[in-house]
Design an enzyme around this catalytic site. Structure first.
Site, mmCIF file in Angstrom:
data_model
loop_
_atom_site.group_PDB
_atom_site.id
_atom_site.type_symbol
_atom_site.label_atom_id
_atom_site.label_comp_id
_atom_site.label_asym_id
_atom_site.label_seq_id
_atom_site.Cartn_x
_atom_site.Cartn_y
_atom_site.Cartn_z
ATOM 1 N N PHE A 126 11.673 14.898 10.191
ATOM 2 C CA PHE A 126 10.481 14.052 10.408
ATOM 3 C C PHE A 126 10.676 13.145 11.618
ATOM 4 O O PHE A 126 9.783 12.956 12.420
ATOM 5 C CB PHE A 126 10.252 13.118 9.214
ATOM 6 C CG PHE A 126 9.641 13.760 8.011
ATOM 7 C CD1 PHE A 126 8.826 14.876 8.115
ATOM 8 C CD2 PHE A 126 9.866 13.221 6.747
ATOM 9 C CE1 PHE A 126 8.266 15.458 6.992
ATOM 10 C CE2 PHE A 126 9.310 13.792 5.616
ATOM 11 C CZ PHE A 126 8.516 14.912 5.738
ATOM 12 N N HIS A 134 3.839 -0.937 3.830
ATOM 13 C CA HIS A 134 3.069 0.276 3.543
ATOM 14 C C HIS A 134 4.094 1.393 3.352
ATOM 15 O O HIS A 134 4.837 1.718 4.280
ATOM 16 C CB HIS A 134 2.150 0.579 4.727
ATOM 17 C CG HIS A 134 1.382 1.855 4.620
ATOM 18 N ND1 HIS A 134 0.160 1.944 3.987
ATOM 19 C CD2 HIS A 134 1.646 3.115 5.065
ATOM 20 C CE1 HIS A 134 -0.298 3.184 4.055
ATOM 21 N NE2 HIS A 134 0.593 3.928 4.701
ATOM 22 N N SER A 177 0.848 -1.195 0.000
ATOM 23 C CA SER A 177 0.000 0.000 0.000
ATOM 24 C C SER A 177 0.881 1.241 0.000
ATOM 25 O O SER A 177 2.051 1.183 0.405
ATOM 26 C CB SER A 177 -0.960 -0.015 1.194
ATOM 27 O OG SER A 177 -0.277 -0.289 2.383
ATOM 28 N N ASP A 236 -2.258 14.858 15.552
ATOM 29 C CA ASP A 236 -1.419 15.790 16.320
ATOM 30 C C ASP A 236 -1.808 17.192 15.910
ATOM 31 O O ASP A 236 -1.678 17.547 14.745
ATOM 32 C CB ASP A 236 0.065 15.596 15.968
ATOM 33 C CG ASP A 236 0.627 14.343 16.599
ATOM 34 O OD1 ASP A 236 0.272 14.057 17.756
ATOM 35 O OD2 ASP A 236 1.413 13.662 15.929
ATOM 36 N N GLU A 284 1.034 5.558 0.763
ATOM 37 C CA GLU A 284 0.404 6.712 1.420
ATOM 38 C C GLU A 284 0.842 8.030 0.765
ATOM 39 O O GLU A 284 2.013 8.206 0.441
ATOM 40 C CB GLU A 284 0.820 6.690 2.899
ATOM 41 C CG GLU A 284 0.274 7.827 3.705
ATOM 42 C CD GLU A 284 0.559 7.640 5.193
ATOM 43 O OE1 GLU A 284 0.400 6.523 5.726
ATOM 44 O OE2 GLU A 284 0.950 8.644 5.818
HETATM 45 P P1 FAD Z 1 -3.693 7.014 19.973
HETATM 46 O O1 FAD Z 1 -3.783 5.592 19.626
HETATM 47 O O2 FAD Z 1 -4.899 7.669 20.552
HETATM 48 O O3 FAD Z 1 -2.455 7.169 20.974
HETATM 49 C C1 FAD Z 1 -1.953 8.462 21.307
HETATM 50 C C2 FAD Z 1 -1.261 8.412 22.664
HETATM 51 O O4 FAD Z 1 -2.233 8.254 23.694
HETATM 52 C C3 FAD Z 1 -0.286 7.235 22.833
HETATM 53 O O5 FAD Z 1 0.779 7.665 23.629
HETATM 54 C C4 FAD Z 1 -1.125 6.191 23.564
HETATM 55 O O6 FAD Z 1 -0.326 5.298 24.334
HETATM 56 C C5 FAD Z 1 -1.999 7.068 24.439
HETATM 57 N N1 FAD Z 1 -3.323 6.463 24.712
HETATM 58 C C6 FAD Z 1 -4.145 5.881 23.817
HETATM 59 N N2 FAD Z 1 -5.267 5.458 24.413
HETATM 60 C C7 FAD Z 1 -5.168 5.800 25.717
HETATM 61 C C8 FAD Z 1 -6.002 5.646 26.858
HETATM 62 N N3 FAD Z 1 -7.206 5.044 26.765
HETATM 63 N N4 FAD Z 1 -5.563 6.122 28.055
HETATM 64 C C9 FAD Z 1 -4.357 6.717 28.151
HETATM 65 N N5 FAD Z 1 -3.512 6.905 27.110
HETATM 66 C C10 FAD Z 1 -3.919 6.448 25.909
HETATM 67 N N6 FAD Z 1 -1.442 12.335 12.057
HETATM 68 C C11 FAD Z 1 -2.281 13.224 11.463
HETATM 69 O O7 FAD Z 1 -2.547 14.287 12.039
HETATM 70 N N7 FAD Z 1 -2.820 12.963 10.225
HETATM 71 C C12 FAD Z 1 -2.580 11.798 9.557
HETATM 72 O O8 FAD Z 1 -3.081 11.600 8.467
HETATM 73 C C13 FAD Z 1 -1.727 10.833 10.174
HETATM 74 N N8 FAD Z 1 -1.480 9.622 9.594
HETATM 75 C C14 FAD Z 1 -0.730 8.681 10.251
HETATM 76 C C15 FAD Z 1 -0.574 7.411 9.698
HETATM 77 C C16 FAD Z 1 0.162 6.419 10.345
HETATM 78 C C17 FAD Z 1 0.296 5.048 9.725
HETATM 79 C C18 FAD Z 1 0.802 6.721 11.571
HETATM 80 C C19 FAD Z 1 1.639 5.689 12.274
HETATM 81 C C20 FAD Z 1 0.648 7.971 12.144
HETATM 82 C C21 FAD Z 1 -0.126 8.960 11.505
HETATM 83 N N9 FAD Z 1 -0.348 10.228 12.071
HETATM 84 C C22 FAD Z 1 -1.164 11.153 11.449
HETATM 85 C C23 FAD Z 1 0.304 10.599 13.336
HETATM 86 C C24 FAD Z 1 -0.598 10.323 14.559
HETATM 87 O O9 FAD Z 1 -1.770 11.086 14.492
HETATM 88 C C25 FAD Z 1 0.210 10.692 15.797
HETATM 89 O O10 FAD Z 1 1.273 9.801 15.973
HETATM 90 C C26 FAD Z 1 -0.585 10.868 17.074
HETATM 91 O O11 FAD Z 1 0.273 11.442 18.060
HETATM 92 C C27 FAD Z 1 -1.120 9.588 17.672
HETATM 93 O O12 FAD Z 1 -2.116 9.073 16.925
HETATM 94 P P2 FAD Z 1 -2.723 7.609 17.267
HETATM 95 O O13 FAD Z 1 -3.845 7.432 16.357
HETATM 96 O O14 FAD Z 1 -1.669 6.599 17.307
HETATM 97 O O15 FAD Z 1 -3.243 7.919 18.749
#
Ligand code: FAD
Length: 278
Positions: A209, A259, A6, A100, A8
């Site tokens: 990055f 990916h 895939s 973020d 991105e």
């Molecule tokens: P989460 O899974 O919510 O985790 C975030 C943090 O909170 C982690 O430290 C986790 O341990 C903690 N956490 C989660 N659940 C809980 C809970 N219930 N209680 C306490 N702590 C908790 N960012 C963008 O803005 N746009 C994009 O398009 C984008 N694409 C991405 C694609 C990929 C494949 C990856 C790996 C990252 C991407 N990101 C993107 C970055 C991502 O948004 C950031 O890394 C962000 O900081 C975390 O997102 P997450 O979905 O992993 O968050």
């Protein structure tokens, strides 16, 4: 079996950038990807650009395309509206993230959902099984996590909330991927975890990055890339060799696919994919 592939992309601000993205995607489409995905600026900064890009990649380039969707900074009403738009457009894959926000906007940025697991649950509540949901995984630990164990547990929550698959943050050390997968398997997650691959083409961009997203640039790699200075050709040749070796090791060790973070460039990804024999 051929591994899952895939690519991105990120949406472009200019028409010229957008045209180049579409041309890149057409080139990559020829390599048989399972899907494309397109990033989303948390808080909605690329809402229109992401939507337009996803529609064009999906409808005109002809590869199933997943929009990324993040929950910080967007209200439930806004998320619901976007999900409906994608559903009506026949999009059935989505990458669900927390996102973020730019600094200064606070942690939630006015969003009602806090974590990616909340967004996954929301998507399931709103749209049932319509979407195939991918989430993010961090073999080197998410930079804000309190510990590796906490982060792995939080990852498991996302899967339990209804995610189908995960794509990892990029990394340069295969062992961290195998360690992460082993841990989550022990906690009952059977879903595929696809390694995210960042081709190396430019040292200063990569360093920036990596600092921003908490990916470790190992000393040996940094030193070698620094030594090439402005010699782009050598950086690219070395980068291709390093990333091919990493992908080989991952696939041989059982990774179900790769990916690519394309940064909207086709050649570096195609070179690695060809070196792997595909
Ligand atoms: P989460 O899974 O919510 O985790 C975030 C943090 O909170 C982690 O430290 C986790 O341990 C903690 N956490 C989660 N659940 C809980 C809970 N219930 N209680 C306490 N702590 C908790 N960012 C963008 O803005 N746009 C994009 O398009 C984008 N694409 C991405 C694609 C990929 C494949 C990856 C790996 C990252 C991407 N990101 C993107 C970055 C991502 O948004 C950031 O890394 C962000 O900081 C975390 O997102 P997450 O979905 O992993 O968050």
């Amino acid at each position: 079996m051929k591994p899952s592939l895939s690519f991105e992309f990120f949406p472009c601000k200019t028409e010229a950038g957008h045209e180049k993205l579409i041309a890149t995607a057409r080139q990559l489409a020829g390599h048989g990807p399972e899907f494309f995905s397109c990033t989303y600026g948390a808080g909605g900064s690329t809402r229109d650009g992401t939507y337009r890009t996803v529609r064009q990649l999906n409808d005109e380039v002809g590869v199933p395309t997943a929009p990324h969707l993040s929950c910080v900074g967007d209200s439930k009403a806004k998320l619901r509206e976007l999900l409906q738009q994608y559903q009506e457009a026949g999009i059935n894959r989505i990458v669900a993230l927390r996102g973020d926000l730019p600094s200064g906007m606070g942690l939630s940025g006015g969003g009602e959902l806090r974590y990616a697991s909340d967004l996954v649950a929301f998507i399931r509540e709103e749209t049932g099984d319509h979407f195939h949901i991918e989430v993010a995984a961090y073999p080197e630990t998410h930079p804000q996590a309190r510990s590796f164990t906490d982060d792995v547990r939080n990852f498991v929550y996302k899967m339990e909330a209804g995610a189908d698959r995960a794509v990892t943050q990029y990394f340069f050390n295969a062992d961290c991927y195998f360690h992460f997968v082993e841990r989550v398997r022990k906690l009952g997650v059977e879903a595929p975890v696809i390694p995210g691959i960042m081709p190396i083409t430019n040292y200063s961009k990569l360093a920036r990055f990596s600092d921003a997203c908490g990916a470790e640039l190992p000393r040996w790699l940094r030193k070698q890339l620094e030594a090439y200075g402005d010699d782009t050709q050598s950086i690219q040749a070395f980068g291709e060799e390093v990333m091919t070796a990493l992908c080989e090791r991952l696939l041989e060790g059982g990774a179900p696919g790769v990916h690519f973070y394309t940064l909207n460039q086709a050649e570096p990804c195609i070179a690695i994919w060809r070196n792997l024999g595909f």
